[in-house]
Design a protein around this motif. Structure first.
Motif, PDB file in Angstrom:
ATOM      1  N   ILE A 120      -6.432   4.534  -2.485  1.00 19.05           N
ATOM      2  CA  ILE A 120      -6.090   5.136  -3.777  1.00 19.05           C
ATOM      3  C   ILE A 120      -4.822   4.468  -4.284  1.00 19.05           C
ATOM      4  CG2 ILE A 120      -5.449   7.263  -4.967  1.00 19.05           C
ATOM      5  CD1 ILE A 120      -6.997   8.796  -2.813  1.00 19.05           C
ATOM      6  N   PHE A 121      -4.880   3.858  -5.454  1.00 16.64           N
ATOM      7  CA  PHE A 121      -3.710   3.178  -5.991  1.00 16.64           C
ATOM      8  C   PHE A 121      -3.202   3.811  -7.285  1.00 16.64           C
ATOM      9  CE2 PHE A 121      -7.256   1.125  -8.104  1.00 16.64           C
ATOM     10  CZ  PHE A 121      -6.810   0.916  -9.400  1.00 16.64           C
ATOM     11  N   GLY A 122      -3.876   4.834  -7.759  1.00 17.44           N
ATOM     12  CA  GLY A 122      -3.426   5.478  -8.985  1.00 17.44           C
ATOM     13  C   GLY A 122      -4.073   6.831  -9.169  1.00 17.44           C
ATOM     14  N   ALA A 123      -3.542   7.582 -10.119  1.00 17.78           N
ATOM     15  CA  ALA A 123      -4.040   8.928 -10.397  1.00 17.78           C
ATOM     16  C   ALA A 123      -3.974   9.202 -11.887  1.00 17.78           C
ATOM     17  CB  ALA A 123      -3.236   9.969  -9.634  1.00 17.78           C
ATOM     18  N   LEU A 124      -4.995   9.849 -12.396  1.00 17.34           N
ATOM     19  CA  LEU A 124      -5.013  10.290 -13.787  1.00 17.34           C
ATOM     20  C   LEU A 124      -4.777  11.790 -13.806  1.00 17.34           C
ATOM     21  CD1 LEU A 124      -5.431   9.503 -16.748  1.00 17.34           C
ATOM     22  CD2 LEU A 124      -7.868   9.985 -16.452  1.00 17.34           C
ATOM     23  N   ALA A 150      -0.749   7.342 -13.534  1.00 15.78           N
ATOM     24  CA  ALA A 150       0.342   6.981 -12.628  1.00 15.78           C
ATOM     25  C   ALA A 150      -0.160   5.966 -11.606  1.00 15.78           C
ATOM     26  CB  ALA A 150       0.878   8.220 -11.923  1.00 15.78           C
ATOM     27  N   LEU A 151       0.570   4.859 -11.459  1.00 12.34           N
ATOM     28  CA  LEU A 151       0.174   3.770 -10.574  1.00 12.34           C
ATOM     29  C   LEU A 151       1.258   3.542  -9.528  1.00 12.34           C
ATOM     30  CD1 LEU A 151      -1.104   1.333 -13.355  1.00 12.34           C
ATOM     31  CD2 LEU A 151      -2.485   2.875 -11.943  1.00 12.34           C
ATOM     32  N   ARG A 152       0.869   3.562  -8.284  1.00 13.26           N
ATOM     33  CA  ARG A 152       1.836   3.386  -7.194  1.00 13.26           C
ATOM     34  C   ARG A 152       2.112   1.922  -6.923  1.00 13.26           C
ATOM     35  NH1 ARG A 152      -0.397   1.307  -2.734  1.00 13.26           N
ATOM     36  NH2 ARG A 152      -2.626   1.642  -2.314  1.00 13.26           N
ATOM     37  N   GLY A 153       3.143   1.687  -6.095  1.00 14.90           N
ATOM     38  CA  GLY A 153       3.469   0.344  -5.658  1.00 14.90           C
ATOM     39  C   GLY A 153       2.932   0.055  -4.269  1.00 14.90           C
ATOM     40  N   THR A 154       3.565  -0.873  -3.577  1.00 18.34           N
ATOM     41  CA  THR A 154       3.096  -1.327  -2.265  1.00 18.34           C
ATOM     42  C   THR A 154       3.384  -0.302  -1.185  1.00 18.34           C
ATOM     43  OG1 THR A 154       3.519  -3.611  -2.939  1.00 18.34           O
ATOM     44  CG2 THR A 154       3.269  -3.201  -0.587  1.00 18.34           C
ATOM     45  N   ILE A 155       2.396  -0.062  -0.333  1.00 21.93           N
ATOM     46  CA  ILE A 155       2.565   0.780   0.860  1.00 21.93           C
ATOM     47  C   ILE A 155       2.365  -0.115   2.078  1.00 21.93           C
ATOM     48  CG2 ILE A 155       1.658   2.708   2.208  1.00 21.93           C
ATOM     49  CD1 ILE A 155       0.851   4.071  -0.341  1.00 21.93           C
ATOM     50  N   LEU A 156       3.389  -0.237   2.887  1.00 22.62           N
ATOM     51  CA  LEU A 156       3.334  -1.128   4.044  1.00 22.62           C
ATOM     52  C   LEU A 156       2.735  -0.415   5.246  1.00 22.62           C
ATOM     53  CD1 LEU A 156       6.729  -3.001   3.661  1.00 22.62           C
ATOM     54  CD2 LEU A 156       4.455  -3.760   2.973  1.00 22.62           C
ATOM     55  N   LYS A 157       1.490  -0.010   5.114  1.00 25.39           N
ATOM     56  CA  LYS A 157       0.722   0.573   6.214  1.00 25.39           C
ATOM     57  C   LYS A 157      -0.567  -0.228   6.353  1.00 25.39           C
ATOM     58  CE  LYS A 157       2.416   5.338   6.243  1.00 25.39           C
ATOM     59  NZ  LYS A 157       2.703   5.410   7.679  1.00 25.39           N
ATOM     60  N   VAL A 205       2.474   5.127 -16.341  1.00 31.70           N
ATOM     61  CA  VAL A 205       3.717   4.995 -15.583  1.00 31.70           C
ATOM     62  C   VAL A 205       3.423   4.264 -14.278  1.00 31.70           C
ATOM     63  CG1 VAL A 205       4.702   7.097 -16.574  1.00 31.70           C
ATOM     64  CG2 VAL A 205       3.402   7.251 -14.454  1.00 31.70           C
ATOM     65  N   GLY A 206       4.432   3.596 -13.734  1.00 32.08           N
ATOM     66  CA  GLY A 206       4.242   2.891 -12.485  1.00 32.08           C
ATOM     67  C   GLY A 206       5.562   2.521 -11.847  1.00 32.08           C
ATOM     68  N   HIS A 207       5.504   2.252 -10.550  1.00 30.11           N
ATOM     69  CA  HIS A 207       6.693   1.845  -9.794  1.00 30.11           C
ATOM     70  C   HIS A 207       6.392   0.559  -9.040  1.00 30.11           C
ATOM     71  CE1 HIS A 207       9.143   1.952  -5.958  1.00 30.11           C
ATOM     72  NE2 HIS A 207      10.082   1.963  -6.883  1.00 30.11           N
ATOM     73  N   SER A 208       7.327  -0.405  -9.104  1.00 34.98           N
ATOM     74  CA  SER A 208       7.223  -1.664  -8.379  1.00 34.98           C
ATOM     75  C   SER A 208       5.938  -2.386  -8.793  1.00 34.98           C
ATOM     76  CB  SER A 208       7.279  -1.386  -6.876  1.00 34.98           C
ATOM     77  OG  SER A 208       7.399  -2.580  -6.145  1.00 34.98           O
ATOM     78  N   PHE A 213       1.383  -3.488 -12.983  1.00 35.46           N
ATOM     79  CA  PHE A 213       0.061  -3.158 -13.517  1.00 35.46           C
ATOM     80  C   PHE A 213       0.179  -2.363 -14.809  1.00 35.46           C
ATOM     81  CE2 PHE A 213      -1.674  -4.010  -9.205  1.00 35.46           C
ATOM     82  CZ  PHE A 213      -2.766  -4.784  -9.575  1.00 35.46           C
ATOM     83  N   ALA A 214       1.082  -1.373 -14.827  1.00 33.36           N
ATOM     84  CA  ALA A 214       1.241  -0.528 -16.010  1.00 33.36           C
ATOM     85  C   ALA A 214       1.668  -1.343 -17.221  1.00 33.36           C
ATOM     86  CB  ALA A 214       2.255   0.580 -15.728  1.00 33.36           C
TER      87      ALA A 214
END
Length: 405
Positions: A120-124, A150-157, A205-208, A213-214
């Motif tokens: 999941i990389f984003g949410a409406l 809303a769009l998230r950034g990188t997750i180092l998992k 909206v987005g971070h990193s 992308f946003a």
């Protein structure tokens, strides 16, 4: 008889041991529960932010830019936590993400999923009218968007790190994310709600990496005349393409300075105001044909694109986004033109200047993780400077809105 007694005693001992072992297991479950998780809303979320109430009908909290910035950052945190909830197999009872949108009377209507790894990389999120009515908020407060992507950034998992870094490298190499699967998914989702509710009622909206992308998804809609509100936190500003472009521009400026010191040619110059009479094969006529937008041609097609002005939030200690604060260098170009004699006439104000509302946080030297983190944008002691509305990088990112291709 003795054997049976021993057996019964032995069974009772096992039962007592299992009962004694139960409390520690229960405690462990509670430690992992959402109520005690470091990413729980009441643990790491904003402290002095209120939920919408009947008072917002008179004076909406959404009119306060600090409140709006805080809520938008919380929505991005929710996008991060949707993926973490998925990776940690959390159910509806102990999920972390919902607590980051429920207090603001929003609901999740769509999750954006990367088909390559299922992440999941984003949410409406959309305004939850029923939840608002329960708290006597009969209408949506002024300034509150109907829908937020809303769009998230990188997750180092390990479960999503490969695809996240792949898109990071895509931007680093090409300064574009259009080739990514996520770009198309986000564009379709944003365009759908923009047409359903009207672009003025929609926000991205987005971070990193998510901010990258946003920015590009919002820019793509702006080209089609849909101007959504955009709030970008720590947007990426480093790319090889930008570095090569800067080298080329510096070489071009050096060459122009050299030419400005040389005596003018003996060929007659085209008088001012007579550009239209220049011969088709002349230098002036050829240049005009190559770059028509510089002379005001096709301006009508790009006039409507002046409206889109995204909000950028950067930290000058974050090397990923700090280059957005570099000045545009317009003064240097003007000085160069002023030093030239007999220069070709330039039509001013025919091309609208690319601009964004740039907010800069400056706390002196900070560690990278702190300067690049999302949590700083809802902290209580946040001091922002509205530094500039145009910078070199903003112009590079948005200039395609002002040219006809």
């Amino acid at each position: 008889m003795l054997m049976s007694n021993c057996a019964s005693v032995e069974e009772e001992t096992k039962e007592s041991e299992s009962v004694a072992a139960t409390p520690p297991k229960t405690v462990v479950v509670k430690e992992d529960d959402a109520d005690h998780h470091p990413y729980a809303f009441h643990v790491s979320g904003p402290r002095n932010v209120s939920s919408p109430n009947w008072r917002d009908l008179i004076n909406s909290s959404w009119k306060d830019p600090n409140y709006k910035r805080t809520v938008m950052a919380c929505f991005i945190q929710a996008a991060y936590l949707l993926e973490l909830d998925r990776q940690e197999n959390r159910d509806k009872q102990n999920a972390l993400a919902p607590k980051w949108w429920i207090p603001f009377k929003y609901k999740l209507t769509q999750t954006l999923i990367d088909e390559r790894d299922g992440s999941i990389f984003g949410a409406l999120l959309e305004w939850d009218r029923s939840a608002a009515m329960a708290d006597l908020v009969v209408i949506r407060p002024s300034g509150a968007p109907k829908a937020v992507l809303a769009l998230r950034g990188t997750i180092l998992k390990s479960l999503t790190m490969r695809r996240d870094i792949q898109d990071d490298l895509r931007f680093l190499a090409w300064e574009s994310l259009k080739g990514s699967v996520r770009f198309n998914v986000a564009l379709v989702a944003l365009e759908s709600v923009a047409k359903r509710y009207g672009s003025s009622n929609v926000c991205v909206v987005g971070h990193s990496l998510g901010a990258g992308f946003a920015l590009q998804v919002g820019k793509a809609l702006a080209k089609d005349g849909l101007f959504v509100d955009a709030h970008l936190f720590n947007p990426p500003s480093i790319s090889l393409a930008m570095s090569l472009r800067n080298i080329g521009e510096k070489a071009g400026v050096a060459w122009k300075r050299l030419m400005s010191m040389l005596p003018p040619r003996n060929e007659p110059l085209v008088p001012n105001g007579c550009e239209a009479e220049a011969a088709p094969g002349s230098v002036s006529g050829g240049f005009r044909n190559w770059v028509p937008s510089f002379y005001g041609q096709n301006q009508k097609s790009s006039v409507d694109l002046r409206k889109w002005v995204p909000h950028l939030y950067v930290n000058d200690s974050d090397y990923i986004c700090c280059y957005y604060t570099d000045q545009d260098g317009v003064n240097e170009k003007e000085e160069l033109n002023n030093n030239k004699e007999n220069q070709s006439p330039v039509v001013k104000n025919t091309i609208p200047q690319a601009a964004a509302k740039l907010f800069v946080m400056s706390k002196g030297k900070q560690k990278f993780l702190e300067a690049h983190g999302l949590e700083q944008w809802w902290s209580e002691n946040l001091e922002l400077q509205s530094a500039i509305h145009s910078s070199r990088l903003i112009t590079q990112q948005l200039k395609s809105l002002y040219s006809v291709k």
